[in-house]
Design a protein around this motif. Structure first.
Motif, PDB file in Angstrom:
ATOM      1  N   VAL A   5       0.801  -1.112  -0.122  1.00 11.65           N
ATOM      2  CA  VAL A   5      -0.050   0.004  -0.204  1.00 11.65           C
ATOM      3  C   VAL A   5       0.840   1.148   0.025  1.00 11.65           C
ATOM      4  CG1 VAL A   5      -1.728   1.560   1.248  1.00 11.65           C
ATOM      5  CG2 VAL A   5      -1.932  -1.184   1.129  1.00 11.65           C
ATOM      6  N   HIS A   6       1.953   1.209   0.510  1.00  8.04           N
ATOM      7  CA  HIS A   6       2.663   2.447   1.104  1.00  8.04           C
ATOM      8  C   HIS A   6       3.944   2.773   0.209  1.00  8.04           C
ATOM      9  CE1 HIS A   6      -0.204   3.601   4.187  1.00  8.04           C
ATOM     10  NE2 HIS A   6       0.049   2.267   4.824  1.00  8.04           N
ATOM     11  N   CYS A   7       4.629   1.655  -0.037  1.00  8.05           N
ATOM     12  CA  CYS A   7       5.737   1.935  -0.844  1.00  8.05           C
ATOM     13  C   CYS A   7       5.865   2.515  -1.875  1.00  8.05           C
ATOM     14  CB  CYS A   7       6.745   0.532  -0.949  1.00  8.05           C
ATOM     15  SG  CYS A   7       7.314  -0.003   0.635  1.00  8.05           S
ATOM     16  N   ARG A   8       4.561   2.381  -3.064  1.00 10.97           N
ATOM     17  CA  ARG A   8       4.396   3.127  -4.085  1.00 10.97           C
ATOM     18  C   ARG A   8       4.464   4.331  -3.971  1.00 10.97           C
ATOM     19  NH1 ARG A   8       0.148   0.086  -7.403  1.00 10.97           N
ATOM     20  NH2 ARG A   8      -0.408  -0.825  -5.228  1.00 10.97           N
ATOM     21  N   ALA A   9       3.716   4.768  -2.892  1.00 11.54           N
ATOM     22  CA  ALA A   9       3.284   6.204  -2.601  1.00 11.54           C
ATOM     23  C   ALA A   9       4.688   6.873  -2.070  1.00 11.54           C
ATOM     24  CB  ALA A   9       2.226   6.513  -1.505  1.00 11.54           C
ATOM     25  N   ALA A  10       5.622   5.935  -1.452  1.00  7.17           N
ATOM     26  CA  ALA A  10       6.686   6.722  -0.750  1.00  7.17           C
ATOM     27  C   ALA A  10       7.666   6.672  -1.890  1.00  7.17           C
ATOM     28  CB  ALA A  10       7.491   5.628   0.323  1.00  7.17           C
ATOM     29  N   GLY A  11       7.626   6.149  -2.953  1.00  2.09           N
ATOM     30  CA  GLY A  11       8.708   6.289  -4.357  1.00  2.09           C
ATOM     31  C   GLY A  11       8.694   7.838  -4.985  1.00  2.09           C
ATOM     32  N   PRO A  12       9.237   7.697  -6.002  1.00  2.00           N
ATOM     33  CA  PRO A  12       9.530   9.045  -6.812  1.00  2.00           C
ATOM     34  C   PRO A  12       8.362   9.357  -7.653  1.00  2.00           C
ATOM     35  CG  PRO A  12      10.515   6.921  -8.017  1.00  2.00           C
ATOM     36  CD  PRO A  12      10.245   6.288  -6.592  1.00  2.00           C
ATOM     37  N   GLY A  13       7.294   8.408  -7.893  1.00  2.00           N
ATOM     38  CA  GLY A  13       5.984   8.977  -8.314  1.00  2.00           C
ATOM     39  C   GLY A  13       4.985   9.646  -7.529  1.00  2.00           C
ATOM     40  N   GLY A  14       5.055   9.229  -6.427  1.00  2.00           N
ATOM     41  CA  GLY A  14       3.950   9.345  -5.413  1.00  2.00           C
ATOM     42  C   GLY A  14       2.599   8.449  -5.598  1.00  2.00           C
ATOM     43  N   ASN A  15       2.517   7.998  -6.624  1.00  2.00           N
ATOM     44  CA  ASN A  15       1.393   7.125  -6.985  1.00  2.00           C
ATOM     45  C   ASN A  15      -0.165   7.734  -6.790  1.00  2.00           C
ATOM     46  OD1 ASN A  15       0.787   4.561  -8.000  1.00  2.00           O
ATOM     47  ND2 ASN A  15       0.140   3.798  -5.901  1.00  2.00           N
ATOM     48  N   GLY A  16      -0.344   8.906  -6.611  1.00  2.00           N
ATOM     49  CA  GLY A  16      -1.672   9.735  -6.525  1.00  2.00           C
ATOM     50  C   GLY A  16      -1.943   9.900  -4.969  1.00  2.00           C
ATOM     51  N   GLU A  17      -1.185   9.616  -4.162  1.00  2.00           N
ATOM     52  CA  GLU A  17      -1.152   9.511  -2.785  1.00  2.00           C
ATOM     53  C   GLU A  17      -0.232  10.979  -2.332  1.00  2.00           C
ATOM     54  OE1 GLU A  17      -2.639   9.583   1.005  1.00  2.00           O
ATOM     55  OE2 GLU A  17      -3.232   8.186  -0.696  1.00  2.00           O
TER      56      GLU A  17
END
Length: 382
Positions: A115-127
């Motif tokens: 849930v959280h790693c993609r948002a923590a990455g360079p893209g932000g993933n919408g979050e």
């Protein structure tokens, strides 16, 4: 499977000398992914790392590992962090380091790394900002924009395919926004190597493998994003998909063939030069996807029109199609706009005894069979 293959390769290479291994790294472009939580390495020549970036990168590199790893190296994380707005740790929202740091903390605290790693990455993933917003901001800062503004970059970025993962191994290649995010992140450390890979238009490794059959979904996403307003060549996504399914698919390497692959190439090119490339993306190919044959009277636009007419109208017209279909090429070739560079667009195709008008109406015929009789009787375009 790719991750296991990579690990096996490392095991097989272990007996080699360190010099040979470094040589292989240089050839393959493989980055050292070892993370030392105590390291203060900034990648050689980068500015000193801020306390906020040091904390964020330590957390994200520790919490997001394996198939959830979002940065190839600590230096890459620090490079990305240095280019992002700091944000407010008390209100960790938006395309900021503060938001990503909060997501990295949550990944570690909750164990919900998916849930959280993609948002923590360079893209932000919408979050923490949209992936396109982040990609374009990083592209502008680490490389140069290929379009006039970040806003235009974000608009064109919407034409790129997104996948529901973010992993620096799995997303290292492929024609996706996620691949471009991997490489624009690496460009903060090595721009000469990675900026070309992070282009809006596909550049390997952020491209399809050789021989790939293009997807109509991918083609129409790019075409509907690149060619809008007076340059639109399809009236709707549905129309684009139906026309696409009636054309030969070809491969994504096609550049001049009368195929979807060629049109997809021009749809991507239209992100950077829409006036030039949008007509080539349309139903006729405009002589660039399907070349004219000098001396024969056969033109790319007419081959496309007759192909689409058969696919859309033969079932509706039945026996009446046979006589009309046989004469399609000859009649089409004598019309205005049969040759290449007719400049097709929906806006310019309304009305008139032209090939462009017929291409528009045959595109509509996939959803409205009444268009077929009007085309056969010659009353659709007068």
């Amino acid at each position: 499977m790719r991750r296991m293959t990579g690990l096996l390769s490392l095991a097989l290479l272990a007996p080699l000398s360190s010099l040979a291994w470094l040589g292989c790294q240089a050839i393959a472009g493989i980055e050292d992914r070892t993370f030392d939580p105590g390291s203060s390495d900034t990648g050689g020549g980068q500015a000193p790392v801020s306390e906020q970036c040091a904390s964020y990168c330590a957390d994200v590199m520790e919490s997001c590992t394996g198939e959830h790893q979002v940065y190839a190296t600590l230096a890459t994380c620090q490079g990305v962090c240095a280019l992002l707005p700091a944000g407010d740790p008390l209100e960790p929202v938006g395309n900021t380091v503060a938001c990503r740091a909060r997501q990295a903390e949550l990944a570690g605290a909750t164990g919900e790394v998916g849930v959280h790693c993609r948002a923590a990455g360079p893209g932000g993933n919408g979050e923490c900002g949209s992936n396109c917003e982040s990609y374009c901001a990083l592209r502008a800062a680490a490389c140069t924009l290929e379009v006039a503004t970040e806003e235009e970059c974000v608009a064109m970025c919407a034409g790129l395919k997104e996948v529901d993962t973010f992993d620096v191994i799995e997303n290292h290649d492929g024609d996706t926004l996620q691949c471009r995010l991997v490489h624009v992140s690496s460009a903060t450390v090595d721009p000469e190597e990675h900026c070309p890979h992070a282009s809006l238009t596909p550049v390997q490794p952020c491209g399809d493998p050789a021989g790939t059959t293009p997807s109509c979904e991918d083609f129409c996403r790019a075409a509907m994003t690149s060619c809008t307003g007076d340059l639109a060549v399809y009236e709707s996504r549905t129309q684009c998909l139906l026309v696409c399914l009636a054309l030969p698919p070809g491969t994504t390497e096609d550049r001049t063939e009368n195929t979807v692959g060629c049109r997809k190439y021009h749809a991507y090119s239209a992100m950077l030069a829409p006036t030039t490339h949008c007509p080539h993306t349309g139903p006729g190919g405009d002589g660039h996807c399907g070349a004219d044959e000098p001396g024969s009277g056969v033109t790319g636009n007419c081959v496309s029109y007759c192909t689409l007419f058969e696919a859309a109208c033969k079932p509706t017209l039945g026996e009446a199609y046979e006589g009309w279909g046989a004469a399609c090429q000859d009649e089409c070739s004598a019309m205005t706009g049969a040759a290449h560079d007719s400049g097709y667009s929906v806006a310019s195709a309304e009305g008139g005894d032209t090939v462009a008008c017929r291409l528009l109406h045959v595109s509509r015929a996939f959803e409205n069979p009444d268009e077929c009789a009007a085309l056969a009787d010659g009353i659709a375009c007068q």
